[in-house]
Design a protein around this motif. Structure first.
Motif, PDB file in Angstrom:
ATOM      1  N   GLU A 123       0.850  -1.188   0.000  1.00  0.00           N
ATOM      2  CA  GLU A 123       0.000   0.000   0.000  1.00  0.00           C
ATOM      3  C   GLU A 123       0.886   1.238   0.000  1.00  0.00           C
ATOM      4  O   GLU A 123       2.101   1.144   0.261  1.00  0.00           O
ATOM      5  N   PRO A 124       0.349   2.429  -0.272  1.00  0.00           N
ATOM      6  CA  PRO A 124       1.187   3.638  -0.364  1.00  0.00           C
ATOM      7  C   PRO A 124       2.019   3.914   0.885  1.00  0.00           C
ATOM      8  O   PRO A 124       3.140   4.427   0.780  1.00  0.00           O
ATOM      9  N   SER A 125       1.513   3.588   2.067  1.00  0.00           N
ATOM     10  CA  SER A 125       2.266   3.851   3.294  1.00  0.00           C
ATOM     11  C   SER A 125       3.542   3.016   3.389  1.00  0.00           C
ATOM     12  O   SER A 125       4.438   3.336   4.179  1.00  0.00           O
ATOM     13  N   PHE A 126       3.641   1.960   2.602  1.00  0.00           N
ATOM     14  CA  PHE A 126       4.813   1.088   2.619  1.00  0.00           C
ATOM     15  C   PHE A 126       6.096   1.870   2.366  1.00  0.00           C
ATOM     16  O   PHE A 126       7.114   1.647   3.026  1.00  0.00           O
ATOM     17  N   PHE A 127       6.054   2.798   1.419  1.00  0.00           N
ATOM     18  CA  PHE A 127       7.265   3.518   1.027  1.00  0.00           C
ATOM     19  C   PHE A 127       7.686   4.554   2.068  1.00  0.00           C
ATOM     20  O   PHE A 127       8.865   4.891   2.152  1.00  0.00           O
ATOM     21  N   ARG A 128       6.760   5.052   2.835  1.00  0.00           N
ATOM     22  CA  ARG A 128       7.114   5.947   3.942  1.00  0.00           C
ATOM     23  C   ARG A 128       7.599   5.145   5.142  1.00  0.00           C
ATOM     24  O   ARG A 128       8.544   5.546   5.822  1.00  0.00           O
ATOM     25  N   PHE A 129       6.946   4.036   5.407  1.00  0.00           N
ATOM     26  CA  PHE A 129       7.312   3.201   6.553  1.00  0.00           C
ATOM     27  C   PHE A 129       8.741   2.689   6.420  1.00  0.00           C
ATOM     28  O   PHE A 129       9.523   2.739   7.365  1.00  0.00           O
ATOM     29  N   TYR A 130       9.111   2.221   5.233  1.00  0.00           N
ATOM     30  CA  TYR A 130      10.446   1.664   5.014  1.00  0.00           C
ATOM     31  C   TYR A 130      11.432   2.674   4.438  1.00  0.00           C
ATOM     32  O   TYR A 130      12.558   2.322   4.111  1.00  0.00           O
ATOM     33  N   GLU A 142      -2.588   7.217  -3.088  1.00  0.00           N
ATOM     34  CA  GLU A 142      -3.712   6.598  -2.361  1.00  0.00           C
ATOM     35  C   GLU A 142      -4.915   6.455  -3.284  1.00  0.00           C
ATOM     36  O   GLU A 142      -5.646   5.448  -3.211  1.00  0.00           O
ATOM     37  N   GLU A 143      -5.136   7.439  -4.138  1.00  0.00           N
ATOM     38  CA  GLU A 143      -6.267   7.384  -5.068  1.00  0.00           C
ATOM     39  C   GLU A 143      -6.100   6.235  -6.056  1.00  0.00           C
ATOM     40  O   GLU A 143      -7.061   5.500  -6.344  1.00  0.00           O
ATOM     41  N   GLU A 144      -4.901   6.068  -6.579  1.00  0.00           N
ATOM     42  CA  GLU A 144      -4.650   4.956  -7.507  1.00  0.00           C
ATOM     43  C   GLU A 144      -4.789   3.621  -6.790  1.00  0.00           C
ATOM     44  O   GLU A 144      -5.289   2.650  -7.365  1.00  0.00           O
ATOM     45  N   VAL A 151      -0.900   0.348 -11.677  1.00  0.00           N
ATOM     46  CA  VAL A 151       0.305   1.163 -11.641  1.00  0.00           C
ATOM     47  C   VAL A 151       1.397   0.376 -10.930  1.00  0.00           C
ATOM     48  O   VAL A 151       1.119  -0.590 -10.210  1.00  0.00           O
ATOM     49  N   ALA A 152       2.644   0.802 -11.127  1.00  0.00           N
ATOM     50  CA  ALA A 152       3.769   0.061 -10.555  1.00  0.00           C
ATOM     51  C   ALA A 152       4.906   1.006 -10.205  1.00  0.00           C
ATOM     52  O   ALA A 152       5.092   2.046 -10.856  1.00  0.00           O
ATOM     53  N   ASP A 153       5.655   0.636  -9.179  1.00  0.00           N
ATOM     54  CA  ASP A 153       6.940   1.262  -8.869  1.00  0.00           C
ATOM     55  C   ASP A 153       7.997   0.191  -9.068  1.00  0.00           C
ATOM     56  O   ASP A 153       7.841  -0.944  -8.597  1.00  0.00           O
ATOM     57  N   THR A 206      -4.542  -3.833  -3.605  1.00  0.00           N
ATOM     58  CA  THR A 206      -5.972  -3.846  -3.933  1.00  0.00           C
ATOM     59  C   THR A 206      -6.237  -4.548  -5.266  1.00  0.00           C
ATOM     60  O   THR A 206      -7.379  -4.918  -5.547  1.00  0.00           O
ATOM     61  N   LEU A 207      -5.200  -4.737  -6.075  1.00  0.00           N
ATOM     62  CA  LEU A 207      -5.377  -5.457  -7.333  1.00  0.00           C
ATOM     63  C   LEU A 207      -5.648  -6.942  -7.108  1.00  0.00           C
ATOM     64  O   LEU A 207      -6.214  -7.611  -7.975  1.00  0.00           O
ATOM     65  N   VAL A 208      -5.259  -7.450  -5.945  1.00  0.00           N
ATOM     66  CA  VAL A 208      -5.483  -8.874  -5.649  1.00  0.00           C
ATOM     67  C   VAL A 208      -6.299  -9.079  -4.381  1.00  0.00           C
ATOM     68  O   VAL A 208      -6.829 -10.166  -4.151  1.00  0.00           O
ATOM     69  N   ASP A 209      -6.394  -8.046  -3.516  1.00  0.00           N
ATOM     70  CA  ASP A 209      -7.147  -8.168  -2.262  1.00  0.00           C
ATOM     71  C   ASP A 209      -7.685  -6.798  -1.881  1.00  0.00           C
ATOM     72  O   ASP A 209      -6.994  -5.985  -1.277  1.00  0.00           O
ATOM     73  N   ASN A 210      -8.961  -6.545  -2.256  1.00  0.00           N
ATOM     74  CA  ASN A 210      -9.537  -5.238  -1.945  1.00  0.00           C
ATOM     75  C   ASN A 210     -10.373  -5.259  -0.666  1.00  0.00           C
ATOM     76  O   ASN A 210     -10.897  -4.227  -0.250  1.00  0.00           O
ATOM     77  N   GLY A 211     -10.506  -6.432  -0.048  1.00  0.00           N
ATOM     78  CA  GLY A 211     -11.228  -6.544   1.217  1.00  0.00           C
ATOM     79  C   GLY A 211     -12.719  -6.320   1.121  1.00  0.00           C
ATOM     80  O   GLY A 211     -13.374  -6.116   2.145  1.00  0.00           O
ATOM     81  N   LYS A 212     -13.296  -6.388  -0.072  1.00  0.00           N
ATOM     82  CA  LYS A 212     -14.716  -6.075  -0.245  1.00  0.00           C
ATOM     83  C   LYS A 212     -15.618  -7.309  -0.306  1.00  0.00           C
ATOM     84  O   LYS A 212     -16.824  -7.183  -0.397  1.00  0.00           O
ATOM     85  N   TYR A 213     -15.019  -8.485  -0.269  1.00  0.00           N
ATOM     86  CA  TYR A 213     -15.830  -9.693  -0.414  1.00  0.00           C
ATOM     87  C   TYR A 213     -16.423 -10.115   0.929  1.00  0.00           C
ATOM     88  O   TYR A 213     -15.912  -9.792   1.993  1.00  0.00           O
ATOM     89  N   GLU A 214     -17.533 -10.852   0.856  1.00  0.00           N
ATOM     90  CA  GLU A 214     -18.213 -11.311   2.061  1.00  0.00           C
ATOM     91  C   GLU A 214     -17.544 -12.571   2.590  1.00  0.00           C
ATOM     92  O   GLU A 214     -17.145 -13.452   1.835  1.00  0.00           O
ATOM     93  N   LEU A 215     -17.442 -12.642   3.919  1.00  0.00           N
ATOM     94  CA  LEU A 215     -16.828 -13.795   4.568  1.00  0.00           C
ATOM     95  C   LEU A 215     -17.769 -14.347   5.627  1.00  0.00           C
ATOM     96  O   LEU A 215     -18.593 -13.609   6.183  1.00  0.00           O
TER      97      LEU A 215
END
Length: 449
Positions: A123-130, A142-144, A151-153, A206-215
């Motif tokens: 996530e975007p915070s990864f680059f600030r954290f590390y 964050e919007e992307e 998108v990719a870095d 979010t491309l592989v896990d957006n957390g929106k599915y029902e569990l």
């Protein structure tokens, strides 16, 4: 200073002894430094993981009711609801897809054959954290991230390989398993030994896990994420207490009959040195329903290398002791003459130990140079012999750098190896020298050279 000069002249009179002595020290120092490089890369403050002493990991979520038990990793809904900006003891945090073994093929658009690269979903915070350093561009926004835009870095090495320079890579597309991603930033790559933060390509998770599915109820807080949290200085106990309070609150208001627990909370050292799994044996203690057991301790996997290190330290010390003992026998009459003219044992012992110190320092410098050369020209070969080979993707064809200059030139590693060798060598020299100097003067004078 005069004693040192005299020692050097004496050492030059016996070049065979001096060279053999320095070679033994050099071998020991080189092996110790290389071993230290691997461990320092895991535990020391290296780019981009400068705050390892304050880093905590939360990854295991255990669920249980009267009849069933299950475990998994953290879901995004759990992180957003209970962790992010909710912990008073934390400075910052980030979440990472926990599966690190993703080495897809990168297509090169005619620039050469396709190749493997290590891709991480963050996530975007990864680059600030590390604290990643960007050469060009900037991390995806964050919007992307929320919009699930492709998108990719990418690392500086990937940018140079595909586009010739970081500047040319910005705004271009990179094809990963035949799917195109727009490049937003180019970062300075770290060591592939940093298995939590390392990547050659970073994509939004979010491309592989957006957390929106029902569990189902027992999995409503589960997912595929690991939370990495930077704790305020001295607040580790408070941090653990806050996590226990979180699970108590969840369980107090839950009406499904499921209970939630967070047993896998670890410091960086615990996270690195122990591979953990959940022990499903329940001893009836509600506070400790699930216990973490050590399934494959990393220190156990490193045990052969630790034994080899001890052998490398001890055997040269024994050889040096033998060499010094033989030399003391040859110098017995000389020592007897010096003592008969008034030289005391302390002065003669100082002469022997000073010679040992000079030869040890010379051998240590040679060992340091040898360690650098080995890490540059045979670093990947050495990595194949360690438990880190699979975790770093070496077996998947990953040809990234493992020993960086920051690790190879860490002065503490050289000082540590040199001090260990110095202590062992001084003991090795002191024992036979003390034995020789405690002989009677007449006995020493009558000894044949």
């Amino acid at each position: 200073m005069n004693l040192i000069k005299k020692t050097i002249r004496e050492a030059m009179k016996t070049p065979g002894f001096s060279l053999l002595y320095m070679a033994g020290v050099a071998f020991t120092v080189a092996f110790t430094i290389i071993y230290g490089m691997l461990l320092y890369s895991q535990l020391g403050p290296v780019y981009p993981e400068y705050d390892r002493s304050r880093t905590m990991y939360v990854k295991t979520l255990v669920n249980t009711n009267e009849n069933n038990r299950s475990s998994g990793f953290l879901g995004r809904n759990f992180i957003e609801e209970f962790l992010r900006d909710k912990l008073k003891s934390a400075d910052s945090m980030t979440a990472i897809i926990i599966n690190n073994w993703h080495y897809p093929m990168v297509q090169t658009n005619g620039q050469g054959p396709e190749f493997h690269a290590e891709v991480r979903y963050v996530e975007p915070s990864f680059f600030r954290f590390y604290r990643y350093e960007f050469k060009e561009g900037k991390p995806f926004s964050e919007e992307e991230f929320e919009s699930e835009i492709r998108v990719a870095d990418i690392s500086e090495g990937i940018a140079n390989r595909l586009f010739g320079s970081p500047e040319e890579a910005i705004g271009k597309d990179i094809s990963i398993d035949h799917v195109d991603y727009r490049i937003r930033g180019v970062f300075r790559e770290g060591s592939a030994l940093n298995v939590d933060s390392y990547g050659e390509i970073f994509l939004p998770y979010t491309l592989v896990d957006n957390g929106k599915y029902e569990l189902p109820p027992q999995q409503k807080y589960s997912g595929g994420l690991q939370a990495v949290i930077k704790v305020k200085p001295g607040k580790e106990r408070e941090f653990r207490d806050e996590l226990r309070d979180i699970t108590r609150r969840i369980n107090a208001i839950d009406t499904t009959g499921w209970k939630f627990h967070l047993p896998g909370v670890m410091t960086h050292a615990e996270h690195v040195l122990t591979d953990t799994s959940v022990d499903f044996s329940w001893d009836g203690d509600e506070a400790e329903i699930f216990k973490i057991k050590e399934s494959t301790p990393l220190y156990a996997m490193w045990k052969p290398f630790l034994i080899a290190l001890l052998v490398v330290l001890v055997i040269p010390a024994l050889n040096i002791s033998g060499l010094i003992g033989a030399r003391m026998d040859r110098m017995a009459s000389e020592l007897g003459i010096r003592r008969s003219f008034g030289a005391n044992r302390r002065r003669l012992m100082g002469m022997v130990l000073t010679e040992n110190l000079v030869l040890t320092l010379a051998g240590g410098i040679l060992g340091l140079i040898a360690a650098w050369l080995i890490s540059v020209f045979a670093g990947n070969f050495l990595l194949q012999l360690t438990p880190l080979a699979y975790e770093t993707g070496f077996s998947f064809g990953n040809d990234a750098s493992f020993i960086t200059g920051e690790t190879a030139f860490a002065p503490l590693l050289f000082l540590f190896a040199l001090v260990i060798c110095l202590i062992l060598n001084l003991i090795s020299a002191w024992i036979p020298a003390r034995r020789a100097l405690h002989n009677q003067i007449t006995e020493s004078l009558n000894t044949k050279r």
